[in-house]
Structure formats: structure tokens, C-alpha cells
Design an enzyme around this catalytic site. Structure first.
Site, PDB file in Angstrom:
ATOM      1  N   TYR A 198       0.845  -1.197   0.000  1.00  0.00           N
ATOM      2  CA  TYR A 198       0.000   0.000   0.000  1.00  0.00           C
ATOM      3  C   TYR A 198       0.876   1.240   0.000  1.00  0.00           C
ATOM      4  O   TYR A 198       2.068   1.189   0.321  1.00  0.00           O
ATOM      5  CB  TYR A 198      -0.948   0.019   1.209  1.00  0.00           C
ATOM      6  CG  TYR A 198      -0.293   0.390   2.518  1.00  0.00           C
ATOM      7  CD1 TYR A 198      -0.268   1.712   2.958  1.00  0.00           C
ATOM      8  CD2 TYR A 198       0.308  -0.577   3.316  1.00  0.00           C
ATOM      9  CE1 TYR A 198       0.337   2.058   4.161  1.00  0.00           C
ATOM     10  CE2 TYR A 198       0.904  -0.244   4.515  1.00  0.00           C
ATOM     11  CZ  TYR A 198       0.919   1.073   4.937  1.00  0.00           C
ATOM     12  OH  TYR A 198       1.521   1.412   6.122  1.00  0.00           O
ATOM     13  N   CYS A 199       0.271   2.367  -0.373  1.00  0.00           N
ATOM     14  CA  CYS A 199       0.973   3.649  -0.283  1.00  0.00           C
ATOM     15  C   CYS A 199      -0.021   4.732   0.126  1.00  0.00           C
ATOM     16  O   CYS A 199      -0.877   4.488   0.981  1.00  0.00           O
ATOM     17  CB  CYS A 199       1.752   3.976  -1.551  1.00  0.00           C
ATOM     18  SG  CYS A 199       0.875   3.786  -3.110  1.00  0.00           S
ATOM     19  N   ARG A 200       0.061   5.925  -0.458  1.00  0.00           N
ATOM     20  CA  ARG A 200      -0.744   7.050   0.042  1.00  0.00           C
ATOM     21  C   ARG A 200      -2.229   6.902  -0.254  1.00  0.00           C
ATOM     22  O   ARG A 200      -3.073   7.188   0.581  1.00  0.00           O
ATOM     23  CB  ARG A 200      -0.241   8.354  -0.576  1.00  0.00           C
ATOM     24  CG  ARG A 200       1.170   8.717  -0.177  1.00  0.00           C
ATOM     25  CD  ARG A 200       1.698   9.861  -1.029  1.00  0.00           C
ATOM     26  NE  ARG A 200       3.138   9.985  -0.876  1.00  0.00           N
ATOM     27  CZ  ARG A 200       3.938  10.446  -1.826  1.00  0.00           C
ATOM     28  NH1 ARG A 200       3.437  10.815  -2.987  1.00  0.00           N
ATOM     29  NH2 ARG A 200       5.238  10.522  -1.606  1.00  0.00           N
TER      30      ARG A 200
END
Length: 230
Positions: free
Chosen positions: A183-185
């Protein structure tokens, strides 16, 4: 800087809408929107924002000053370091609602999302409810592929910090007996997509979270700060 009008008539109305337009102007840069997105996660130093955005110090500072001029961000000094944060929680809520509005009304954005919808990383996704169960069962490895400074500010429970640019070198740190969730932002952040594509090519079972850390936080779900224990 606008001067408060002396006549409480048409001049006053123009003055009021001029203030609205100043906020609109502050939001008119994609770089400033990215900065707001990052600052929704929490306070960051200028150096950390440089690391996260890839912009130089001068450009980051210029964009932050524009946001500060309309009170969207505030500043804190600690010795020689300068830290920025959103002016209040309402600013983050406004930013997320602004994004939701743009997602609904921008045909160009819809077209861009359609172009990547059939990519392997976009066909291997995990939603919020599934991830809650995964965290509870400890049934997968969760990897945060954002820069370490963002991970330190805010991350998912049990997540490991392996920034995308370190993933190949640190691949052996990932347990082999579990699926990997990246996952990221947010759902527009391609760091998680690139990580999934890399892992799939390695023959691993890998998926990306279909939302970002901000959506998780705003849903009232638990988050952590700092680095994981080794």
C-alpha cells in the site's frame, strides 16, 4: 494582499469572493495538492517533503508558502529545522472531499483510471474489510512502500517499511510463506502498483490495498507511528 473594502456594498461582495478565489489559486497546482495529501498524514519537515515529492528545497518551500498564505498549513520551528502540518483536521477533510468531487466530475480522470484498470496490479486488490481480517489473522505480509519519513509519521498496523526504491535490494527480508499486501498514500499512488508488479514477476502472491493510508485513518481504523520492532 487584498485590502478590506471601505464600502459595505458591491466592493464587499467582490472582496469576499476574492478570498475564496485565493484558496482556489492555492489549490491550482498539482504539486501543492500532493503536499496536502502528504501533510494529511501528519507533520513533516521540509527535508522529508523534499524526499517524498522529488522536488528541490526551493520549490517545496515556495509551494508551502502559497499554502500557508491562505492558512491551509502552519509552521513549527525546532532548532534549524522547519516542520509543516495542516492548519487543522478540517483541512484534511476538505481536501478529501475536494478529491471526491474531482473523482466524480472529471472525465479525464475516469479515462486515465480506465487505462490502468486491467493492469496486473489493479486486478489483484484487497479492500478495507479484507485487510482488517488479514491484520487480525496475521495471514499476510503488509508492506508500506512509501518513503520512510511517511511511514514514520503514520502507517498500518503490523506493516513493514520497505520503500519501493529499496524493494529489490531488501527482497530477501520478505517472508516466503505468506502473501504480500502493498500500500501507499492512496489509490492513485503507483508505488504500490510497481511493488506488486515486481513481486508477481518474482513468482510471489501479491496484491495492493485498493485505498490508501488516509482513507484507512479517516475510517477510524487503528494506525501506528514510528518504526516496527525488529
Amino acid at each position: 494582499m487584498s485590502i478590506f473594502p471601505s464600502k459595505p456594498d458591491e466592493d464587499f461582495k467582490i472582496f469576499v469572493y476574492e478570498q475564496f478565489s485565493r484558496i482556489g489559486k492555492a489549490l491550482s497546482s498539482p504539486h501543492r495538492l500532493i503536499l496536502l495529501n502528504i501533510l494529511c498524514q501528519g507533520e513533516h519537515s521540509v527535508e522529508a517533503l523534499v524526499d517524498s515529492t522529488g522536488l528541490n528545497v526551493a520549490n517545496v518551500s515556495r509551494h508551502l508558502q502559497m499554502l500557508k498564505s491562505v492558512n491551509l498549513v502552519k509552521i513549527r520551528r525546532e532548532g534549524k529545522y522547519i516542520f509543516y502540518s495542516l492548519s487543522d483536521e478540517e483541512t484534511c477533510l476538505f481536501f478529501m472531499e475536494f478529491r471526491r468531487f474531482a473523482e466524480k466530475h472529471s472525465s479525464e480522470l475516469h479515462a486515465a483510471l480506465n487505462l490502468i484498470s486491467d493492469k496486473p496490479s489493479r486486478m489483484n486488490i484487497v479492500d478495507m474489510d479484507e485487510l482488517r481480517q488479514i491484520i487480525s489473522d496475521d495471514s499476510a505480509v503488509i508492506i508500506d512502500v512509501r518513503p520512510e519519513t511517511e511511514y514514520r509519521t503514520l502507517h498500518l498496523p503490523k506493516a513493514l517499511s520497505i520503500p519501493l526504491d529499496q524493494l529489490e535490494d531488501r527482497y530477501n527480508e520478505i517472508p516466503e510463506d505468506k502473501e504480500v499486501i502493498t500500500y501507499c498514500r492512496d489509490n492513485y499512488c503507483i508505488l504500490a502498483d510497481k511493488a506488486v508488479n515486481f513481486l508477481l514477476k518474482k513468482g510471489r502472491k501479491a496484491k495492493r490495498l485498493d485505498i490508501g493510508i488516509l482513507n484507512w485513518k479517516l475510517a477510524g481504523l487503528p494506525v501506528e507511528t514510528g518504526f516496527e520492532e525488529k
